[in-house]
Enzyme design. Structure first.
Site, PDB file in Angstrom:
ATOM      1  N   GLU A   1      11.963  72.497 -32.640  1.00 40.96           N
ATOM      2  CA  GLU A   1      11.758  72.938 -31.461  1.00 40.96           C
ATOM      3  C   GLU A   1      13.167  72.659 -30.605  1.00 40.96           C
ATOM      4  O   GLU A   1      14.181  71.985 -30.314  1.00 40.96           O
ATOM      5  CB  GLU A   1      12.102  70.788 -31.954  1.00 40.96           C
ATOM      6  CG  GLU A   1      10.816  69.361 -32.369  1.00 40.96           C
ATOM      7  CD  GLU A   1      11.216  68.164 -32.269  1.00 40.96           C
ATOM      8  OE1 GLU A   1      12.659  67.397 -32.812  1.00 40.96           O
ATOM      9  OE2 GLU A   1      10.129  67.766 -32.336  1.00 40.96           O
TER      10      GLU A   1
ATOM     11  N   GLU B   1       2.987  68.049 -33.657  1.00 40.44           N
ATOM     12  CA  GLU B   1       3.312  66.400 -34.008  1.00 40.44           C
ATOM     13  C   GLU B   1       3.023  65.556 -33.318  1.00 40.44           C
ATOM     14  O   GLU B   1       4.465  65.395 -32.598  1.00 40.44           O
ATOM     15  CB  GLU B   1       5.150  66.439 -34.082  1.00 40.44           C
ATOM     16  CG  GLU B   1       6.073  67.889 -34.973  1.00 40.44           C
ATOM     17  CD  GLU B   1       7.153  67.150 -35.603  1.00 40.44           C
ATOM     18  OE1 GLU B   1       8.075  66.736 -35.147  1.00 40.44           O
ATOM     19  OE2 GLU B   1       7.959  68.236 -36.028  1.00 40.44           O
TER      20      GLU B   1
END
Ligand code: NAG
Ligand code: NAG
Ligand code: NAG
Ligand code: NAG
Ligand code: NAG
Ligand code: NAG
Ligand code: NAG
Ligand code: NAG
Length: 722
Positions: free
Chosen positions: A182, A253
């Protein structure tokens, strides 16, 4: 089991045999990963090896496989593997090779998210704290020292995997690896040091020649050939798509719920909502790899959780904290996986069209050259809807998707839950309610004269403890002309502060996940002559996210003693302070058998702060998971036979008044048949006599309608918590 589900399972069992993976290539195109030449739609589930025990791994993986999961995804936990620079640990819960070989033995694939920055609600985002003292380091940026250590560890892991032949290119189960994590969410903060770091990380990873593709999640500019992947709750709506037409849509995710923090209520995501977004990602975004974060959350043992994160991690996942199947989530997703697998070839090879079936209703249609057709009918309305598709009517509940593997028969609808519901309950098996079962030892409040570390100011907490302990003492002494009543005011950027004046406890304060730092204002009485102030600063895990983690500060920032009324205040911030890292009980490791003899224990008396308690118990019979109910305690940490089962904080209530977490997992493998040593460190109170050891089990329910009363759950020993 639905008829068609049974059919799929049987066919796969015949074709798949043992399911052992043969040596092969992993590549990709614009549609999917291609394994051994076959394009694949893959369902993956996150299970983090250090959040369970090696004894639990086989059954967790087997239950994931039975739930229709094709791949297990895990992060790699750098700060556990390399706690001291150059000293590695791959034992016990950290035996990543054993974990991946278990995945392989059960015929599943593995995705290795190396990071090595991982966030993951893991202390310091997985970075080892010793990095903090590397000269001129700036984590996660175009910075030579950081890149050196990141490359060093990444290489170490890749080489370990290669030496055990664990990459698919070598005949192993690993089909995908991840570098960074991320990063896009922090990249702008690094200005011109960001983009070159992304390019470097991608090139460094690709240069390690694993033979399988790399992904970067939430990185829409991931450099070729690294695949950009989506993380989030609703990737079927939010994902802008792969950054190149020859990359597949991958969802690394998809949160099955959310992690919980002390003081925060659990977030429960319904089986219907998860299924809706997975089906939408497959239909509308041509998604071909979906990972459930988490499929099994597990336990943040020891001090591994990040700031304020509870010991129980994603208990609401399809497999609960203890590895028990959570229904209907597990079963509903299993049916979804099977329905998608019925038409996966049509989805992967077919051409796509969509058509409107109404204002908020839409069909996603896949047709292959052989004339096979599969359709996903989406109702995005908050009301039920009847739609017409190819001359047939379909009833679509509100916000739901029907899967028609042959464009005719609906085999699954995300909003129609046919799986059984179940209920979890605990049964008390051991009590500790007699005072003579316990011994106590009060930790020592250090005196300024006894400290060897001194400073003329308030030292930063993390840089001083170097994460050897949650605790840092700040202590000083000063003279007073006359006795008086005053206020002690402390401002801290730590998580908790406990204050003692002349060895008496005067008060505590704590912050929360959303409200960093804390302030204490305690009324105190000072003696004429010498007075001592001792302040215990506590961290409940290190931060795990955000840019410039190496610059974060914690611990006390300001200490004032303020007189009544107009009397002036005295600033002790730049006073002479003595420091002690950690507690005496930690130094002597009094939580293990050997260490517990190093201090003088006594019979339990009135509750006092900074108290260690110990007792022993025999292992309950059976195989049901075990939990300690610590609802009667305040805040601290618990150990069994020297192994920490985690931090507890029962006194931090959620908005409805319940403790954030009362039950703490005791893995059966931590126990011996008899004489198990239980030690707790309690910061400010609590009643150990009310602690109980309970077994946890699942009660099957026959459908939603019968979720009512079950007399077996009504006995006083039976606590229902779900
Ligand atoms: C990592 O660094 C250490 C020295 O700190 C060195 O001995 C080792 O060879 C390096 N490993 C890799 C894989 O670069
Ligand atoms: C469904 O509707 C909501 C608004 O109610 C919107 O935010 C969302 O993007 C829509 N989803 C789809 C798949 O159209
Ligand atoms: C639907 O029905 C119409 C007439 O009722 C017919 O012309 C058409 O072929 C039918 N389509 C399908 C897909 O069955
Ligand atoms: C909507 O559909 C669900 C599931 O099929 C059903 O239980 C419910 O009664 C329906 N609601 C309405 C208002 O028709
Ligand atoms: C501390 O609390 C007392 C009593 O509530 C108040 O009078 C005093 O002003 C407070 N001091 C500070 C510095 O906030
Ligand atoms: C403490 O010292 C620092 C620098 O050493 C100074 O910036 C700060 O203002 C001082 N604080 C107080 C309250 O005197
Ligand atoms: C990218 C994304 O979807 N993030 C969401 C994750 O979930 C949290 C809480 O449920 C949301 O606040 C984020 O926006
Ligand atoms: C899934 C779905 O029904 N999507 C539709 C929602 O409504 C908008 C606006 O009418 C359509 O464009 C979507 O296709």
């Amino acid at each position: 089991m639905a008829w068609w589900l049974f059919w799929v399972v049987s066919v796969v069992a015949v074709i798949g045999g043992g399911g052992r993976i043969v040596q092969g290539d992993v590549t990709y195109d614009g549609r999917s990963l291609i394994i051994n030449g076959q394009p694949r739609i893959l369902f993956s589930g996150s299970i983090h090896y250090p959040r369970s025990t090696p004894e639990m791994w086989p059954s967790l993986i087997a239950k994931a496989k039975e739930g229709g999961i094709d791949a297990i995804e895990t992060y790699v936990f750098w700060n556990q593997h390399e706690p001291q620079q150059g000293q590695y640990n791959f034992e016990g819960r950290l035996d990543i090779v054993k974990f991946i070989k278990e995945i392989q033995a059960q015929g599943l694939y593995a995705t290795l998210r190396i990071g090595p920055f991982i966030q993951s609600e893991w202390t310091y985002g997985g970075l080892p704290f010793w990095l903090h003292d590397i000269k001129d380091i700036v984590y996660r940026s175009d910075n030579e020292p950081f890149k050196f250590y990141m490359q060093n560890f990444t290489t170490k892991i890749v080489n370990l995997m290669k030496s055990e032949k664990l990459y698919a290119s070598q005949g192993g189960p690993i089909i995908l690896s991840q570098i960074e994590n991320e990063y896009k969410t922090v990249e702008a903060a690094f200005h011109e040091r960001g983009p070159p770091y992304v390019r470097w990380a991608a090139a460094m990873a690709v240069g390690l020649n694993t033979g399988v593709p790399w992904v970067m999640c939430k990185q829409d500019d991931a450099p070729d050939p690294v695949i950009n992947a989506c993380n989030g709750l609703r990737c079927g709506e939010t994902f802008a798509g792969p950054n190149s037409p020859n990359k597949p849509a991958i969802w690394t995710e998809n949160w099955t719920s959310q992690y919980q923090v002390f003081g925060g209520a659990p977030y429960i995501r319904s089986a219907e909502d998860i299924a809706f977004h997975v089906a939408l990602f497959i239909a509308a975004k041509k998604g071909s790899y979906i990972n459930y974060y988490m499929y099994h959350g597990g336990t943040n043992f020891g001090r591994t959780g990040s700031a304020y994160v509870t010991t129980s991690y994603y208990d609401q996942a399809p497999l609960d904290e203890y590895g028990l199947i959570r229904q209907p989530k597990w079963g509903h997703l299993k049916e979804l996986h099977a329905a998608v697998k019925l038409c996966s070839t049509t989805l992967l090879l077919g051409s796509y069209t969509s058509s409107s079936l109404g204002e908020l209703q839409q069909a996603h249609i896949f047709k292959d050259k052989a004339g096979k057709c599969a359709a996903f009918l989406v109702n995005n309305s908050s009301r039920n809807s009847t739609v017409k598709f190819q001359n047939q009517s379909y009833e679509l509940p509100r916000r739901s998707i029907s899967i028609l593997p042959d464009c005719q028969k609906e085999v699954f609808n995300t909003g129609k839950v046919s799986s059984q519901f179940n209920k979890r309950s605990t049964v008390q098996v051991t009590t500790f309610n007699s005072a003579n079962q316990w011994k106590e030892f009060q930790d020592v409040i250090p005196k300024f004269e006894d400290t060897s570390l001194r400073a003329q100011n308030m030292l930063e907490h993390m840089g001083t403890t170097k994460d050897k302990s949650d605790y840092l003492w700040y202590t000083s002494s000063f003279q007073q002309d006359s006795s008086s009543a005053k206020y002690l005011k402390v401002n801290s950027l730590g998580h908790v502060v406990h204050a003692f004046v002349n060895n008496l406890y005067v008060g505590s304060a704590h912050g929360s996940k959303d409200n960093i730092g804390c302030a204490l204002n305690a009324s105190i009485s000072l003696n004429k002559g010498m007075n001592r102030v001792s302040l215990l600063s506590v961290m409940v895990g290190l931060p795990d996210s955000g840019p410039y983690l190496e610059r974060r500060v914690a611990g006390l920032r300001k200490v004032l003693i303020q007189g009544n009324g107009k009397a002036g205040s005295q600033d002790f911030t730049n006073y002479s302070w003595g420091y002690k890292v950690g507690l005496l009980g930690e130094d002597s490791q009094i939580y293990n058998d050997e260490g517990s003899y190093k201090v003088q224990w006594s019979n339990v008396g009135n509750s006092k702060p900074l108290m260690w308690y110990k007792t022993s118990f025999n292992a309950p019979s059976g195989v049901d998971p075990l939990v300690l109910n610590l609802g009667s305690m305040g805040k601290g940490e618990a150990w069994i036979n020297g192994q920490s089962i985690g931090r507890y904080w029962s006194s931090f209530r959620i908005p409805n008044g319940d403790p954030s977490q009362t039950l703490y997992h005791v893995p059966r493998s931590f126990l011996k048949p008899s004489g198990n040593l239980l030690v707790l460190f309690e910061e400010f109170g609590g009643n150990p006599l009310q602690i109980t050891l309970n077994t946890v089990s699942i009660t099957k329910m026959v459908g939603e309608g019968l979720l009512g009363k079950d007399s077996s759950l009504d006995s006083p020993n039976n606590q229902e918590f779900w």
